[in-house]
Design an enzyme around this catalytic site. Structure first.
Site, PDB file in Angstrom:
ATOM      1  N   GLU A   1      20.902  52.306  28.686  1.00 22.01           N
ATOM      2  CA  GLU A   1      21.372  50.938  28.479  1.00 22.01           C
ATOM      3  C   GLU A   1      22.811  51.253  27.913  1.00 22.01           C
ATOM      4  O   GLU A   1      22.846  52.102  26.922  1.00 22.01           O
ATOM      5  CB  GLU A   1      20.466  50.059  27.662  1.00 22.01           C
ATOM      6  CG  GLU A   1      19.291  49.762  28.378  1.00 22.01           C
ATOM      7  CD  GLU A   1      18.633  48.456  27.263  1.00 22.01           C
ATOM      8  OE1 GLU A   1      19.273  48.056  26.664  1.00 22.01           O
ATOM      9  OE2 GLU A   1      17.374  48.756  27.708  1.00 22.01           O
TER      10      GLU A   1
ATOM     11  N   GLU B   1      12.795  51.445  23.620  1.00 22.70           N
ATOM     12  CA  GLU B   1      12.854  51.238  22.069  1.00 22.70           C
ATOM     13  C   GLU B   1      11.894  50.691  21.061  1.00 22.70           C
ATOM     14  O   GLU B   1      12.025  49.666  20.693  1.00 22.70           O
ATOM     15  CB  GLU B   1      14.315  49.977  22.152  1.00 22.70           C
ATOM     16  CG  GLU B   1      15.372  50.234  22.929  1.00 22.70           C
ATOM     17  CD  GLU B   1      16.487  49.321  22.676  1.00 22.70           C
ATOM     18  OE1 GLU B   1      16.300  47.920  22.113  1.00 22.70           O
ATOM     19  OE2 GLU B   1      17.830  49.426  23.055  1.00 22.70           O
TER      20      GLU B   1
END
Ligand code: FCB
Length: 458
Positions: A358, A173
């Site tokens: 995720e 991320e």
């Protein structure tokens, strides 16, 4: 490629689908300075007053550094076939560059071997937000040299573990690092500058590319990038709402993937950042556009956007709906968004192997006296998102695995342990682990290869 809605049918996943759970080093390991490790920027950040909601640090977290054997046994008990974790850069290279700390490396070697003995495939992320403090002192992600520092660190890891790790991710991320760490300052290193954020983003991409290049020379398996995606809808068809959604989409979803797959930044970013948006060397962009072996997608929620003059510099904010369920993070539960995100990647960037690296939810769990937790909201969240993932598979998306966030309740960054994402409860006073009902449900989904998703909720 166009991705259409799937034909009706029962859930079925590819044969070698990875059924996993994910964690990250700073959020679970504890013992941040043990055995010769150097401090990270997150160690510094959590030790600075006022940075973490609960005042907690990662000094103990889930004590995974010492309890990893038990945690691997737990994963095995749940039937997981894959585990995604990250390496603490400053455990391996205490100063960030140069000297390797053999004991730090040994920890990851033991963990990887333990996983493999348990029949669990290790998925290793090289950077999940904790940067050696020594490198932060040298400018961190603002210093162009970081691409080389990161590639050197990556190469140490490839040489040590590529013989037994078949899936590597460079960054987790990068958007959150730039947005939280450099634009708003809510995450480490806590800077708030519109001038810094684009530079941090660009250097994150350069570092990703440099590590990829190192892997092409030294590695034999697969390497990819993990991004967080949040489909952006406009609150209405009014032009101002449509523009707010487009800016948000460019900033959050396309800022990293357009350079990697298409070789350039979305035009909207120059508009969002104005004079703070630099012009980047063409040679950098050429280097960033490199094939990745897979894309990791982290998906939690969507955004329904409208203009918001207070939301600097994007000038766009989310609207909420009384009809939706929101998690403890105030994130809307919207399973269709997972399908949409996977379809969007495949349509915009072409077919690429994807892992959902995720997906999960924080809810206010209440434990019974014996530590057990009935968590129907989390179980429903997992079921509905797994069904959306399955719909993507049946629509032709090349989806190869799913990792629930998270294996354990852990240190949710600046929220401390106040937000519990685990499918396993952690009692932080005793470190006792107790699988929640959602863990039992997930284990059943795994055991049945997805068939359990078809059973009525209850
Ligand atoms: C993601 C992070 C992960 C965790 C979840 C809730 O953005 O990658 O570490 O904090 O959100």
């Amino acid at each position: 490629m166009r991705v259409a809605a799937p034909p009706p049918g029962l859930p079925a996943f590819p044969k070698r689908f990875a059924w996993g759970a994910a964690t990250s080093a700073y959020q679970v390991e504890g013992s941040p300075l043990a055995d010769g490790a150097g401090p990270s920027n997150w160690h510094r950040f959590t030790h600075s007053p006022g940075r973490v909601l609960t005042g907690e640090t990662g000094d103990v977290a889930c004590d995974h550094y010492r309890r990893w054997r038990d945690d691997v046994a737990l994963m095995r008990e749940l039937g997981l076939t894959a585990y995604r974790f990250s390496v603490s850069w400053s455990r391996v290279l205490p100063e960030g560059t140069g000297r390797v700390n053999p004991k730090g490396l040994d920890f990851y070697r033991r963990l990887v071997d333990g996983l493999r003995e348990a029949g669990i495939a290790p998925f290793v992320t090289l950077f999940h937000w904790d940067l050696p403090a020594a490198l932060d002192d040298r400018g961190g992600w603002l210093n162009r040299d970081i691409a080389g520092w990161f590639a050197d660190y990556a190469e140490v890891m490839f040489r040590a573990l590529d013989d037994r790790v078949a899936w590597w991710a460079t960054l987790n991320e990068p958007w959150v690092v730039a947005d939280g760490g450099y634009l708003h300052g809510t995450l480490a290193p806590g800077h708030a500058s519109a001038f810094e954020a684009p530079i941090a983003s660009h250097n994150l991409l350069r570092a990703h590319a440099a590590a990829l290049q190192a892997y092409r020379a030294a590695g034999r398996h697969e390497i990819g990038l993990v991004v967080n995606l949040e489909p952006k809808a406009a609150a209405s068809s009014a032009p101002a709402d449509l523009a707010a959604a487009a800016r948000s989409d460019a900033y959050m979803n396309r800022q990293f993937l357009d350079p990697v797959f298409l070789g350039g930044y979305p035009d909207e970013l120059a508009e969002v950042f104005g004079e703070a948006w630099p012009s980047f060397p063409a040679a950098d962009l050429a280097a960033i556009r490199q094939r990745i072996d897979f894309l990791g997608v982290n998906y939690y929620t969507r955004g329904v956007m409208q203009p918001d003059p207070a939301a600097w510099p994007l000038l766009a904010g989310k609207v909420t709906s009384p009809d939706s369920v929101y998690t403890e993070m105030d994130w809307e539960v919207y399973p269709q968004g997972l399908f949409d995100a996977l379809a969007w990647v495949t349509e915009r960037y072409g077919e690429v192997p994807i892992y959902i690296t995720e997906n999960g939810a924080a809810f206010a769990d209440r434990a019974a006296a014996d530590g057990t937790v009935s968590d129907p909201l989390r179980t429903a969240y997992l079921r509905d998102h797994l069904l959306a993932a399955n719909a993507a598979v049946r629509s032709g998306v090349d989806l190869r695995g799913y990792f629930v966030w998270s294996l354990l309740d852990n240190l949710e960054w600046n929220q401390g342990t106040s937000k519990r994402f685990g499918i396993v409860r952690v009692d932080f006073a005793t470190q006792r682990r107790t699988p929640k009902a959602s863990a039992r449900f997930y284990a059943e989904v795994i055991r049945t290869g997805g068939a359990a998703l078809a059973a009525p909720a209850g």
